[in-house]
Motif scaffolding. Structure first.
Motif, PDB file in Angstrom:
ATOM      1  N   ASP A 166      24.004 146.930 -12.565  1.00  0.00           N
ATOM      2  CA  ASP A 166      25.055 146.367 -11.716  1.00  0.00           C
ATOM      3  C   ASP A 166      26.434 146.579 -12.347  1.00  0.00           C
ATOM      4  O   ASP A 166      27.321 145.723 -12.259  1.00  0.00           O
ATOM      5  N   GLY A 167      26.608 147.721 -13.050  1.00  0.00           N
ATOM      6  CA  GLY A 167      27.874 148.048 -13.694  1.00  0.00           C
ATOM      7  C   GLY A 167      28.123 147.344 -15.004  1.00  0.00           C
ATOM      8  O   GLY A 167      29.191 147.496 -15.600  1.00  0.00           O
ATOM      9  N   GLU A 168      27.134 146.613 -15.500  1.00  0.00           N
ATOM     10  CA  GLU A 168      27.304 145.831 -16.730  1.00  0.00           C
ATOM     11  C   GLU A 168      26.366 146.372 -17.813  1.00  0.00           C
ATOM     12  O   GLU A 168      25.169 146.535 -17.598  1.00  0.00           O
ATOM     13  N   GLN A 169      26.934 146.670 -19.009  1.00  0.00           N
ATOM     14  CA  GLN A 169      26.124 147.162 -20.125  1.00  0.00           C
ATOM     15  C   GLN A 169      25.714 146.049 -21.082  1.00  0.00           C
ATOM     16  O   GLN A 169      24.769 146.212 -21.855  1.00  0.00           O
ATOM     17  N   ASP A 170      26.406 144.933 -21.041  1.00  0.00           N
ATOM     18  CA  ASP A 170      26.053 143.790 -21.882  1.00  0.00           C
ATOM     19  C   ASP A 170      25.091 142.908 -21.084  1.00  0.00           C
ATOM     20  O   ASP A 170      25.501 142.146 -20.200  1.00  0.00           O
ATOM     21  N   LEU A 171      23.799 143.035 -21.395  1.00  0.00           N
ATOM     22  CA  LEU A 171      22.794 142.334 -20.598  1.00  0.00           C
ATOM     23  C   LEU A 171      22.937 140.817 -20.677  1.00  0.00           C
ATOM     24  O   LEU A 171      22.526 140.105 -19.758  1.00  0.00           O
TER      25      LEU A 171
END
Length: 485
Positions: free
Chosen positions: A81-86
């Protein structure tokens, strides 16, 4: 009109309530595009492609993901969803009938064994607000390599010995001034634009069980059924250049999917370099397969196939092709995966028109020369009746061969002119690529092939085994490098 508008608004409201109202039912689950997201073998110096995982909500009501994490989190990098920091992915709704894209790549293989392949694994977990956890396995295989060169740079060696200890990754042009040796089982992965220039003697002795492999460095896939290996032009080529007599010995060497397979050129005009090839395969090149310029050659039990221009080009020197298959079906496929179009070029072009330098004397014994164009063999010579080359025991698709030493060959006949001709049956098991059925080119002989049993028996005596190790001692032998079982 107002009634219609009112009904439409009510319907939208009902649909919205059904789809967007978060569910608290613990029996509802997300659905994933796969249970295990698996990467093809990755060269550790290269990094990986990015793979896609789809997360679906097949239910009517929304499901809320309140936490996403991995067990280790070091080997793989995830973008969701465009986020790399889970850790920031909380209260993430997946509406009814909707989906999410998850992109995964390999970040680090960790400590690798000195040689061989290492496997890494992690698990991507999705925790729903209904206290349900679902997981997808992430796995990849990494191959350690010996790296030669940098992108955009050239390396020069006095001599070089390629071993089978681990694969090699060549990033650009490698020039070997002296002798070059390649051991059985060695693999050379060539980056985009990479070449080898051999200026000295070359010895590449693979075996049937452990061939030498020279190919592009993309081990992943364009599509599920289309490996990058099927696309030509993945690298540049192998060039043998000589200004004095040299010896080139190639046995069971596979040269695949570059621009040029093997280009042998010499500035000598008297004592020419000597090329000996046995059991080799030159396949799927965006320009030429085998080019022989001022070079003597003997090519035995070799497949040279699917090149956008000539599969074989000969100009200057004496060349004997024995029990070899030369097939030109480049781009004959149900999907366009090639970066170039097939030229209107014959499979074999013999250039005997040069006025200076050594004469061209190219002969074919017990070979197959064919393809999907009408004329696959061109002998360019000023006077056909004086051309000294010999053609014996071959299957030929040509209508222009007018040389005196063309003996006991079998010729393709146009089925439009000869409707009942047996030559309308397939020569090979498969001469096209159909990606939907995972069917690739196979130049072994069809059971009804017109190339079966047409070879010259005396020619076959020094070569009693075909490229696969099958006996061809039954008389008469088949034409080409593959004996029909």
């Amino acid at each position: 009109m107002r009634k219609i508008l009112f009904v439409f608004i009510c319907a939208c409201a009902l649909v919205s309530c059904r789809e967007y109202q978060p569910s608290d039912d613990p029996s509802l689950r997300l659905r994933f595009s796969c249970d295990t997201l698996s990467f093809d073998t990755v060269l550790t110096e290269q990094g990986s492609a990015t793979l896609q995982l789809m997360v679906y909500n097949p239910n009517k009501n929304a499901l809320v993901i309140d936490r996403v994490w991995m067990d280790d989190g070091e080997a793989f990098k995830v973008n969701m969803d465009g986020e790399q920091d889970l850790s920031r992915l909380t209260e993430l709704p997946v509406y009814g009938g909707d989906s999410l894209f998850v992109f995964v790549r390999i970040a680090d293989f960790g400590a690798l064994a000195e040689n061989g392949v290492v496997r890494i694994e992690d698990h991507l977990h999705f925790h729903l607000k209904t206290d349900v956890t679902q997981s997808v396995t992430l796995e990849a295989y990494g191959q350690n390599v010996t790296r030669l060169g940098l992108r955009g740079g050239r390396l020069q060696y006095d001599t070089y010995h390629f071993t089978a200890e681990r694969p090699y990754l060549l990033f650009d042009t490698v020039i070997v001034v002296g002798d070059m040796t390649i051991d059985a089982g060695a693999t050379l992965y060539m980056h985009k634009g990479a070449s080898i220039y051999a200026l000295g003697n070359v010895t590449a002795k693979g075996t049937r069980e452990q061939p030498v492999s020279i190919r592009g460095d993309r081990l992943d896939r364009l599509f599920d059924s289309v490996p990058y290996l099927y696309a030509s032009g993945g690298w540049n080529g192998i060039y043998l250049q000589a200004d004095q007599p040299r010896n080139y010995q190639l046995e069971y060497v596979d040269i695949l999917s570059g621009n040029v397979g093997l280009y042998a050129y010499s500035s000598c005009t008297d004592s020419l370099p000597q090329l000996r090839m046995n059991g080799c395969r030159i396949h799927n090149h965006a320009l030429y397969g085998l080019v022989l310029v001022n070079t003597d050659a003997q090519v035995v039990n070799t497949e040279i196939s699917n090149c956008a221009s000539y599969c074989v080009y000969c100009s200057g020197g004496e060349h004997d092709f024995i029990h070899s298959t030369i097939a030109s079906y480049f781009g004959y496929t149900t999907i366009r995966i090639q970066s170039v179009a097939k030229e209107n070029a014959a499979a074999v072009f013999i250039d005997n028109l040069q006025k200076t330098g050594p004469k061209t004397v190219t002969s074919f014994y017990n070979c197959i020369i064919t393809g999907y164009l009408t004329d696959q063999l061109v002998v360019a010579t000023p006077f056909d009746q004086y051309y000294p080359g010999t053609f014996l025991g071959n299957y030929l698709k040509t209508d222009t061969l007018r040389v005196p030493h063309a003996l006991a060959n079998t010729y393709w006949q146009d089925p439009k002119q000869v409707p009942e001709s047996a030559d309308t049956v397939p020569v090979f098991r498969n001469h096209f690529y159909e990606y939907k059925k995972y069917v690739y080119y196979d130049f072994h002989l069809d059971s009804l092939s017109p190339a079966i049993g047409i070879g010259d028996s005396l020619t076959a005596l020094p070569w009693p085994m075909d490229r696969d190790g099958l006996s061809r001692t039954n008389c008469p032998p088949d034409a080409g490098c593959y004996q029909h079982e």
